[in-house]
Motif scaffolding. Structure first.
Motif, PDB file in Angstrom:
ATOM      1  N   ALA A  52      68.415  36.651  76.151  1.00  0.00           N
ATOM      2  CA  ALA A  52      69.466  37.269  76.966  1.00  0.00           C
ATOM      3  C   ALA A  52      70.344  36.209  77.616  1.00  0.00           C
ATOM      4  O   ALA A  52      71.569  36.351  77.697  1.00  0.00           O
ATOM      5  N   GLN A  53      69.708  35.119  78.061  1.00  0.00           N
ATOM      6  CA  GLN A  53      70.505  34.040  78.667  1.00  0.00           C
ATOM      7  C   GLN A  53      71.464  33.431  77.642  1.00  0.00           C
ATOM      8  O   GLN A  53      72.634  33.182  77.937  1.00  0.00           O
ATOM      9  N   GLY A  98      74.217  35.757  76.980  1.00  0.00           N
ATOM     10  CA  GLY A  98      75.139  35.737  78.124  1.00  0.00           C
ATOM     11  C   GLY A  98      76.075  34.545  78.068  1.00  0.00           C
ATOM     12  O   GLY A  98      77.280  34.659  78.332  1.00  0.00           O
ATOM     13  N   ARG A 108      79.970  34.812  77.681  1.00  0.00           N
ATOM     14  CA  ARG A 108      80.747  34.296  78.813  1.00  0.00           C
ATOM     15  C   ARG A 108      81.783  33.259  78.371  1.00  0.00           C
ATOM     16  O   ARG A 108      82.914  33.253  78.832  1.00  0.00           O
ATOM     17  N   MET A 136      77.917  33.096  85.851  1.00  0.00           N
ATOM     18  CA  MET A 136      78.045  34.525  85.570  1.00  0.00           C
ATOM     19  C   MET A 136      79.003  35.221  86.538  1.00  0.00           C
ATOM     20  O   MET A 136      79.095  36.435  86.555  1.00  0.00           O
TER      21      MET A 136
END
Lengths: 235, 456
Positions: free
Chosen positions: A37-38, A41, A45, A177
């Motif tokens: 998930a990181q 992300g 991003r 984030m």
């Protein structure tokens, strides 16, 4: 009635034994999903796929730290920041390239994540146990587990944005984030307290989900089951 | 200040009393190839093999072999982490990361670093700058109010930005402050995605050289010196003091090599680092932003203390005992062994506004190299003539009348006086004020050059 924690342990052990596959899947799968998930992300991003990775000789590095650091306290703190794997995006538009962002696998953080996953998996198998017995599930347990996981998860973020000169910390991940810089920096010193609060909530969730009274009622046992009762009754 | 002579003597005496055994000393250095001010303790020392030249080879070090490794980092923070883990013995970084390094080590129970030498400085703080997209209608710093501004948080450029905002009466609530790495900031400036970006050397000049950005604020306006330096793990320095002195001698020699032939030096540095030589020239040439001087001046200690206060307030970093952290012993030894006068160089401070007064403008011709022009009319005329022949010019350089800073000719604002004289300025407000004062007009480089186009 307040039931001592030691009386809940057999219930927890049996629930894990009964749902061994599910429990292991969560313990192993949660950290993997967390890192995936990181990485997702970061890609979303910044819009770039990772283009480099570096594997670090973690055992040798730890050995070097142990040999060269006189204080045990210092040794533990330094080892907790040691990286095993770095995967990130190198921008080659400037100089010979500058790393823009990276996801790091830090074994010490992985250990924390595994502890989180163990507690989360335990809550899950206890709740499956409840459901199989056809009882109403305690609402407090999943809420506490979710909140606790979120708190521990936030402080276990190992996304590092190579914003020059700033020491990489978990709040850089929050800043990346979208959290404002001043708020991120304000939160940073209370990271250990956030982690501790998260684990306290997870412990409370396990405690709530392993209530022997509810278990007994649900499964037709006495309100104070013995380990033997639980072992023989099964699910 | 710490004294190491006793430790050195004991180490020598002990080593002399033992049978000679060949051993290998590992020297691991962390440097930053994308941070110009670190080059004299980093890439230049590495590529010219200067450390190898000065490493001790006799006495206690007879038969010793050296295993030297260099690691390149994008920033100073990871260098500190690697030093804590003893994977690096020596680190080269800018002022703010240096302070974080010293404070993080002093926070531990058992580990310390020593600040042993500088690499270079700019007295007024040039090197850091705030840049806007080249087509932006922002021309002065106070116009950033209400805008989005990015900076690498924790860097010297971040510290400068905070100081500049404080000086201008702009609170952190007045701007949308974003944390962006240099490369992301530069890309966003090029794409016009951010209103302004504050960064350190050489990023603002890279943006100007590539034609994507324009400076609206130079670090010199903050008035806080900008410096870089070398830190060494204390245990390494105590065990091998001669090796640390050898490293500082290499730093001094690297600076001398650049000063003697800056054009050749920047061409080689471009190959080693990938940073354009025209950008590097603005730092390393005569009149450039950087004064290559490893001495530790009292002003630098005051500047570092100021920086520490900023970091303490904004990032809650641990305290730093400067007396325990800074030592002049190694840099003094290096100067003595090289036959140089430490006290004289320590006392000498280069102020660009005085030192660069009267320096000639320069044109870097792609084929013929760099030529100098004592006056701006001669400089503008030369450009016009080169352009008329279709010659390729790599870059042009002029000096800001206000600060004495070296600028790219294409980014400067020119004031054309009623008497026909020309003056160059870094910032438009300065140029506007001067034009109003002398009754002149503010023009850009193409307009200024147009007046000198040869008649057909």
């Amino acid at each position: 009635m307040i039931v001592p924690a030691r009386r809940r342990i057999p219930i927890i052990v049996e629930a894990i034994g009964a749902q061994r596959g599910l429990w292991f899947a969560v313990v192993v799968g949660f950290p993997l999903m967390f890192y995936a998930a990181q990485l997702a992300g970061l890609v979303l991003r910044f819009g770039d796929l990772p283009n480099y990775w570096t594997l670090y000789d973690w055992p040798s590095n730890v050995r070097r730290i142990l040999v060269s650091t006189p204080s045990i306290l210092d040794t533990v703190a330094i080892i907790s920041e040691e990286w095993l794997l770095e995967i990130g995006y190198m921008n080659r538009d400037f100089g010979h390239g500058i790393s823009e962002w990276a996801l790091n696998i830090v074994p010490a953080r992985m250990f924390v994540l595994m502890a989180l996953a163990v507690m989360l998996a335990t809550v899950l198998v206890l709740r499956v146990q409840c459901r199989r017995c056809g009882l109403a599930l305690p609402a407090s347990s999943p809420v506490a587990a979710g909140l606790g996981s979120a708190l521990v998860g936030f402080t276990s973020i190992t996304m590092y944005w190579v914003v020059c000169c700033a020491s990489p910390t978990w709040v850089v991940g929050l800043s990346m984030m979208g959290l404002s810089v001043p708020l991120s920096l304000w939160i940073e010193p209370i990271g250990p307290w956030i982690t501790a609060a998260g684990f306290a909530l997870l412990a409370a969730a396990v405690y709530a989900a392993s209530s022997p009274g509810k278990e007994a009622t649900r499964c037709g046992r006495s309100s104070n089951p013995t380990p033997f009762d639980l072992r023989s009754h099964g699910t | 200040m710490k004294m190491y002579s006793v430790a050195t003597g004991l180490a020598l005496a002990l080593s002399c009393s033992l049978p000679a055994t060949a051993k290998t000393i590992e020297i691991a250095i962390g440097h930053q190839s994308m941070c110009t001010d670190t080059y004299t303790a980093g890439i230049v020392v590495k590529e010219l093999g200067l450390l190898e030249k000065y490493l001790p080879k006799d006495g206690a070090y007879a038969g010793t072999e050296y295993d030297i490794s260099w690691s390149d980092y994008s920033s100073g923070g990871p260098i500190t982490n690697q030093m804590l883990a003893n994977k690096l013995n020596i680190g080269v970084m800018g002022d703010y990361p240096l302070i974080v390094n010293g404070a993080k080590f002093q926070e531990t129970e058992s580990l310390r670093t020593l600040y042993v030498a500088g690499t270079g400085y700019n007295l007024k703080g040039s090197g850091n700058a705030v840049v806007v997209p080249v087509d932006s209608d922002i021309f002065s710093f106070d116009q950033i109010k209400g805008k989005s501004v990015s900076t690498p948080v924790g860097s010297a450029a971040w510290g400068m930005l905070l100081k500049a905002m404080q000086d201008a009466g702009i609170s952190q609530q007045d701007v949308s402050l974003k944390n962006q790495s240099p490369a992301v900031g530069a890309a966003n400036i090029a794409a016009g995605k951010i209103d302004a970006h504050s960064d350190f050397c050489p990023w603002s000049e890279i943006m100007e050289f590539r034609g994507t950005g324009r400076k609206i604020y130079d670090g010199s306006q903050a008035g806080v010196p900008y410096l870089h330096g070398v830190v060494v793990r204390e245990d390494f320095a105590k065990e091998y003091p001669e090796v640390v002195t050898a490293f500082v001698k290499a730093v001094v020699t690297a600076g001398q090599w650049i000063r003697e032939n800056p054009a050749e030096a920047v061409a080689l540095m471009e190959k080693w680092t990938g940073v354009e030589k025209e950008v590097l020239y603005i730092y390393f040439s005569r009149g450039g932003h950087l004064t290559l001087d490893p001495t530790i001046k009292d002003q630098w200690i005051e500047a570092l203390k100021f920086d520490h206060k900023v970091l303490e307030r904004e990032k809650a970093i641990p305290p730093l005992d400067f007396n325990a952290w800074i030592t002049e012993d190694f840099v003094k030894s290096a100067y003595v062994e090289l036959g140089l006068d430490y006290a004289a160089e320590k006392a000498s401070v280069v102020d660009p506004s005085a030192a660069n007064a009267g320096l000639p403008a320069e044109i870097w011709h792609a084929r013929d190299g760099i030529s100098s022009y004592p006056t701006l009319p001669e400089f503008l005329k030369a450009i016009a003539e080169f352009e008329a022949t279709g010659a390729k010019l790599n870059a042009t350089y002029v000096y800001d009348r206000t600060t004495g800073l070296k600028l790219f000719g294409k980014t400067a604002f020119y004031v054309h006086g009623s008497d026909g004289a020309y003056e160059a300025f870094l910032r438009k407000p300065d140029a506007d004020a001067r034009a109003a004062e002398i009754g002149g007009e503010v023009i850009d480089l193409p307009t200024a050059v147009a007046a000198f186009v040869p008649a057909e």
